[in-house]
Enzyme design. Structure first.
Site, mmCIF file in Angstrom:
data_model
loop_
_atom_site.group_PDB
_atom_site.id
_atom_site.type_symbol
_atom_site.label_atom_id
_atom_site.label_comp_id
_atom_site.label_asym_id
_atom_site.label_seq_id
_atom_site.Cartn_x
_atom_site.Cartn_y
_atom_site.Cartn_z
ATOM 1 N N HIS A 78 1.166 1.421 -2.403
ATOM 2 C CA HIS A 78 0.703 3.375 -3.157
ATOM 3 C C HIS A 78 -0.325 3.188 -1.919
ATOM 4 C CE1 HIS A 78 -3.401 1.724 -4.736
ATOM 5 N NE2 HIS A 78 -3.007 0.429 -4.866
ATOM 6 N N SER B 109 -0.888 -3.999 -3.783
ATOM 7 C CA SER B 109 -1.696 -3.323 -2.875
ATOM 8 C C SER B 109 -2.671 -4.219 -1.181
ATOM 9 C CB SER B 109 -3.324 -2.030 -3.877
ATOM 10 O OG SER B 109 -2.383 -2.147 -4.858
#
Lengths: 273, 75
Positions: free
Chosen positions: A176, A153
């Protein structure tokens, strides 16, 4: 010269005046740990250890690192990147407000020539992560990041922020979409806001790595790879193939890259002058 | 505040409601201004440094979370 000893229990087999019968009395005893020759010109006297060092050896069995200042410093970013919110104590966190002054100290220290950033993070606060990434990318020192274990991330922009980024063959990076936490109001503005926040990450990553924006967004919104989310997990070489990371490697590669950059910088600087 | 992490948020934020607001004090530790969490009897836990000297942040004894004794140093 042969000796026969009486190996009786409780009896020391040697006489105290002549402890080792195999040793020639005219020759000094040899120390098995002593490998250098007495007249070796390279021989150096090891300086005595300080009292504090001896105490730490005695009390904790820990040996203090000798006072050798390295020109390459190491910065590890582990666990959650803690930003605007103090996380509950079960989280292992890296506090960005402590890290940023350290980067300032490294930037202005004359003896520091390179920084290795070790990343094993599960992400965290977007703004804290981007702050660290921006600080790293604006440093004038030679910087290399090594993703070990995971750089997920918000760890992705931090990994790409350095001059050269490396990933261990087994390390993974999850890409994501950003999610909002807390109260979410279901209005178009919420989506717009989220999209803007996401664009900050996408823009930083595409500007600091070889990955294209379309490719990064495609990885971000890919379905069928993650069970609980949409997105992609890239492992080792896969991250290099997408252009996100510069190469697969570990510690020696990272240090060699910095050394090479320092040398080429020095020789390049010499030509200018 | 946006947390961008693949970890389950229930795990990350578990117990956040029960977190007590700690009693913090502004003190000076070896000449470095800092904020410590007061645990009583002059003992505390370093929360953050307030120094503007970046080299203070390189001191391994001044990392957030270390136990400190701040007796008589309160401003």
């Amino acid at each position: 010269m042969s000796h026969e000893y009486m190996w009786e229990p409780g009896l020391f087999p040697f006489e105290p005046n002549h402890p080792n019968p195999d040793q020639d009395p005219n020759k000094p005893p040899e120390d098995p740990e002593r490998t250098e020759k007495p007249n070796d010109p390279n021989r150096q006297r090891v300086s005595g250890k300080s009292k504090a060092t001896m105490e730490s050896v005695k009390e904790f069995g820990a040996n203090n690192v000798p006072e050798v200042r390295s020109n390459i410093h190491c910065l590890s970013i582990v666990g959650q990147i803690e930003g605007h919110l103090v996380l509950p104590p079960q989280n292992k966190t890296t506090k960005y407000e402590h890290l940023i002054p350290q980067l300032v100290a490294l930037e202005q220290a004359r003896e520091v020539e390179g920084v290795v950033v070790i990343l094993n993070t599960v992400g965290g606060d977007v703004e804290a992560g981007l702050a660290i990434a921006e600080m790293l990318s604006s440093m004038s020192k030679h910087t290399v990041s090594v993703v070990l274990g995971g750089g997920h991330s918000i760890g992705v922009p931090i990994a790409t922020a350095t001059n050269v980024s490396l990933i261990a063959p087994t390390a993974s990076m999850t890409i994501h979409p950003i999610r909002l936490n807390g109260l979410v109001i279901g209005v178009p503005q919420t989506y717009e806001y989220l999209d803007k926040m996401q664009d900050r990450v996408v823009r930083f990553v595409t500007q600091h790595s070889k990955i294209t924006e379309d490719k990064f967004r495609e990885l971000m919104f890919r379905t069928g790879e993650l069970a609980r989310d949409i997105g992609t997990v890239l492992i080792g070489q896969e991250a290099v193939d997408t252009g996100l990371i510069d190469g697969v490697g570990g510690l020696s590669q990272a240090v060699n890259i910095i050394k090479g950059r320092i040398e080429s910088h020095q020789s390049g600087g010499g030509q200018v002058q | 505040m946006i947390l961008y992490t693949p970890m389950q948020l229930e795990l990350v934020l578990e117990g956040i409601e029960d977190m007590k607001h700690p009693v913090v004090r502004e003190v000076e530790l070896n000449g470095i201004p800092a904020v410590v969490e007061d645990k009583g009897f002059g003992q505390g836990k370093l929360v953050k440094l307030l120094s503007t000297d970046p080299n203070d942040y390189m001191d391994p004894n001044m990392i957030p979370g270390v136990s400190v004794n701040f007796l008589g140093t309160t401003k």
